[in-house]
Design an enzyme around this catalytic site. Structure first.
Site, PDB file in Angstrom:
ATOM      1  N   LYS A  33       0.837  -1.207   0.000  1.00 39.98           N
ATOM      2  CA  LYS A  33       0.000   0.000   0.000  1.00 39.98           C
ATOM      3  C   LYS A  33       0.872   1.258   0.000  1.00 39.98           C
ATOM      4  O   LYS A  33       2.092   1.173   0.189  1.00 39.98           O
ATOM      5  CB  LYS A  33      -0.919  -0.030   1.226  1.00 39.98           C
ATOM      6  CG  LYS A  33      -0.180  -0.041   2.548  1.00 39.98           C
ATOM      7  CD  LYS A  33      -1.095  -0.410   3.715  1.00 39.98           C
ATOM      8  CE  LYS A  33      -0.312  -0.430   5.017  1.00 39.98           C
ATOM      9  NZ  LYS A  33      -1.127  -0.932   6.151  1.00 39.98           N
ATOM     10  N   ARG A 128     -10.585  -0.642  14.527  1.00 38.22           N
ATOM     11  CA  ARG A 128     -10.218   0.212  13.397  1.00 38.22           C
ATOM     12  C   ARG A 128     -10.984  -0.247  12.167  1.00 38.22           C
ATOM     13  O   ARG A 128     -11.850   0.453  11.679  1.00 38.22           O
ATOM     14  CB  ARG A 128      -8.699   0.182  13.198  1.00 38.22           C
ATOM     15  CG  ARG A 128      -8.198   1.238  12.258  1.00 38.22           C
ATOM     16  CD  ARG A 128      -6.702   1.155  12.057  1.00 38.22           C
ATOM     17  NE  ARG A 128      -6.275  -0.058  11.366  1.00 38.22           N
ATOM     18  CZ  ARG A 128      -5.057  -0.264  10.897  1.00 38.22           C
ATOM     19  NH1 ARG A 128      -4.116   0.661  11.059  1.00 38.22           N
ATOM     20  NH2 ARG A 128      -4.743  -1.376  10.269  1.00 38.22           N
ATOM     21  N   TYR A 242      16.084  30.560   7.895  1.00 36.19           N
ATOM     22  CA  TYR A 242      14.901  31.278   8.385  1.00 36.19           C
ATOM     23  C   TYR A 242      14.936  31.473   9.892  1.00 36.19           C
ATOM     24  O   TYR A 242      15.310  30.573  10.640  1.00 36.19           O
ATOM     25  CB  TYR A 242      13.629  30.490   8.054  1.00 36.19           C
ATOM     26  CG  TYR A 242      13.166  30.591   6.632  1.00 36.19           C
ATOM     27  CD1 TYR A 242      12.883  31.834   6.047  1.00 36.19           C
ATOM     28  CD2 TYR A 242      12.987  29.443   5.871  1.00 36.19           C
ATOM     29  CE1 TYR A 242      12.428  31.911   4.737  1.00 36.19           C
ATOM     30  CE2 TYR A 242      12.531  29.511   4.561  1.00 36.19           C
ATOM     31  CZ  TYR A 242      12.255  30.760   4.001  1.00 36.19           C
ATOM     32  OH  TYR A 242      11.809  30.833   2.720  1.00 36.19           O
ATOM     33  N   MET A 290      11.459  24.568   2.623  1.00 38.22           N
ATOM     34  CA  MET A 290      10.614  23.742   1.770  1.00 38.22           C
ATOM     35  C   MET A 290      11.437  22.873   0.816  1.00 38.22           C
ATOM     36  O   MET A 290      11.156  21.684   0.625  1.00 38.22           O
ATOM     37  CB  MET A 290       9.664  24.625   0.957  1.00 38.22           C
ATOM     38  CG  MET A 290       8.654  23.837   0.141  1.00 38.22           C
ATOM     39  SD  MET A 290       7.648  24.887  -0.918  1.00 38.22           S
ATOM     40  CE  MET A 290       6.760  25.852   0.288  1.00 38.22           C
TER      41      MET A 290
HETATM   42  C1  LIG Z   1      -0.323  -1.936   6.785  1.00 36.60           C
HETATM   43  C2  LIG Z   1      -0.955  -3.213   7.145  1.00 36.60           C
HETATM   44  C3  LIG Z   1      -0.209  -4.399   7.131  1.00 36.60           C
HETATM   45  C4  LIG Z   1       1.298  -4.416   6.988  1.00 36.60           C
HETATM   46  O1  LIG Z   1       1.814  -4.010   8.242  1.00 36.60           O
HETATM   47  P1  LIG Z   1       3.367  -3.872   8.546  1.00 36.60           P
HETATM   48  O2  LIG Z   1       3.411  -3.495   9.991  1.00 36.60           O
HETATM   49  O3  LIG Z   1       3.869  -2.777   7.656  1.00 36.60           O
HETATM   50  O4  LIG Z   1       4.018  -5.164   8.268  1.00 36.60           O
HETATM   51  C5  LIG Z   1      -0.888  -5.596   7.318  1.00 36.60           C
HETATM   52  N1  LIG Z   1      -2.226  -5.604   7.554  1.00 36.60           N
HETATM   53  C6  LIG Z   1      -2.961  -4.483   7.609  1.00 36.60           C
HETATM   54  C7  LIG Z   1      -4.416  -4.564   7.881  1.00 36.60           C
HETATM   55  C8  LIG Z   1      -2.366  -3.255   7.420  1.00 36.60           C
HETATM   56  O5  LIG Z   1      -3.084  -2.136   7.485  1.00 36.60           O
END
Ligand SMILES: *Cc1c(COP(=O)(O)O)cnc(C)c1O
Length: 344
Positions: A33, A128, A242, A290
């Site tokens: 992701k 969650r 800055y 930036m």
């Molecule tokens: C992001 C995520 C993972 C991977 O988790 P890591 O800690 O990066 O290995 C697995 N399952 C879910 C539901 C996640 O949101």
């Protein structure tokens, strides 16, 4: 080098996948992701498929398209966010498998994409994502009759092996899924390290693949090398950057380099970060701008062409630690302006 370079070692990425895979006797998928944790979803997914990953996970349906394009039509891609309103075409076109998180999503899925594959996500205490135990009890029979391909849940505290929450979630997951006859997954990177009870049929690590904690044995995957635009002499008593927040206590040599908070180098790192000229540590002085950083290179002999913010001397977690965040946030924050250079 005119543009900061994010060097991504796909060989190390693959080695990390193999190492996590070797810790279990079950299938190891890959979580890709957030653009492959910031490193480039397509390249990362392709490399992991070469290493042996046969299943991928993304957060939202839109992320699936880049993965599908990279790995071809055959390997399953799951979506943690499930089936959201208006996702049907994206899910169908990418042959994506939503992990359904509620009765509402289950209803939507069977109505909008009848017969299309799906999985189920259960909430075992993190509060969650996923169906709550009571909700699952009310639809389990109907859902199981539709043939889900996977049932999963997610651990809230797996980076703390001794946390009581781990055993509690494990017990809840068992109660909810024992006897369901469907492949199960509970563990991300942290869960892989917790031991075989947590592995079920499939693990789905993310951060460990990319070199981050809690997989302490991971090989580093990224190096961030930032080119020097100009170097100047700063006399004792002069200020840098800055707000005049830094005033030189002695005569020094300061290099101005081409990356800043717009590239994910958070402003909170002002006055805290160290960069590296080869093996020589060089402190960041003054505020993070930036697009620019100012670095004390007084200790370096001769010209400095580039400085490393991430590399062999300093990984994502060490950098994150300086400002009270985690490697995950550091990695995924690395912006689009870097030239991403891949080696294998
Ligand atoms: C992001 C995520 C993972 C991977 O988790 P890591 O800690 O990066 O290995 C697995 N399952 C879910 C539901 C996640 O949101």
């Amino acid at each position: 080098m005119a543009q900061a370079e994010l060097q991504i070692d796909l060989g190390a990425l693959k080695a990390n996948w193999r190492a996590l895979d070797a810790m279990t006797s079950v299938e190891t998928a890959a979580t890709v992701k957030a653009n492959g944790y910031g490193l480039g979803a397509g390249r990362v997914a392709y490399a992991l498929a070469e290493a042996g990953a046969r299943r991928f996970f993304v957060a939202v349906a839109e992320e699936g398209a880049a993965i599908r394009a990279a790995i071809g039509p055959d390997l399953p891609i799951h979506v943690y966010g499930g089936h959201m309103a208006d996702d049907a075409a994206t899910l169908r076109d990418g042959a994506l498998i939503p992990m359904l998180n509620s009765v509402e999503q289950l209803t939507r899925h069977v109505e909008d994409l009848p017969g299309a594959p799906f999985g189920i996500q259960l909430d075992t205490g993190m509060n969650r994502l996923g169906m709550e135990p009571a909700e699952w009890a009310s639809v389990a029979e109907i859902a199981l009759a539709q043939g889900p391909t996977l049932i999963m849940s997610h651990l809230a505290c797996s980076d703390e092996p001794d946390h009581a929450m781990n055993a509690q979630q494990l017990a809840t997951f068992r109660e909810l899924t024992d006897g369901a006859g469907v492949p199960r997954s509970l563990s991300a990177t942290g869960g892989v390290l917790l031991g075989r009870e947590y592995h079920f049929d499939l693990t789905r690590p993310g951060i460990g693949l990319y070199g981050g904690l809690p997989f302490a044995q991971a090989q580093p995957v990224v190096r961030l090398s930032i080119p020097v635009i100009q170097t100047r002499a700063v006399a004792a008593g002069e200020s840098v950057g800055y707000g005049n927040s830094f005033v030189a206590e002695r005569d020094m040599r300061v290099a101005t380099i081409a990356a800043g908070y717009a590239d994910g180098i958070q402003r909170a790192l002002s006055g805290k970060a160290t960069l590296w000229a080869g093996d020589t540590p060089c402190p960041l002085v003054g505020r993070v701008s930036m697009d620019l950083l100012t670095i004390d290179v007084s200790r370096v002999d001769g010209p400095v062409e580039a400085l490393d913010l991430l590399g062999p001397h300093q990984g994502v977690d060490a950098l994150a630690d300086m400002i009270g965040t985690i490697g995950y946030e550091m990695l995924t924050g690395l912006g689009p302006r870097y030239r991403r250079v891949y080696s294998d």
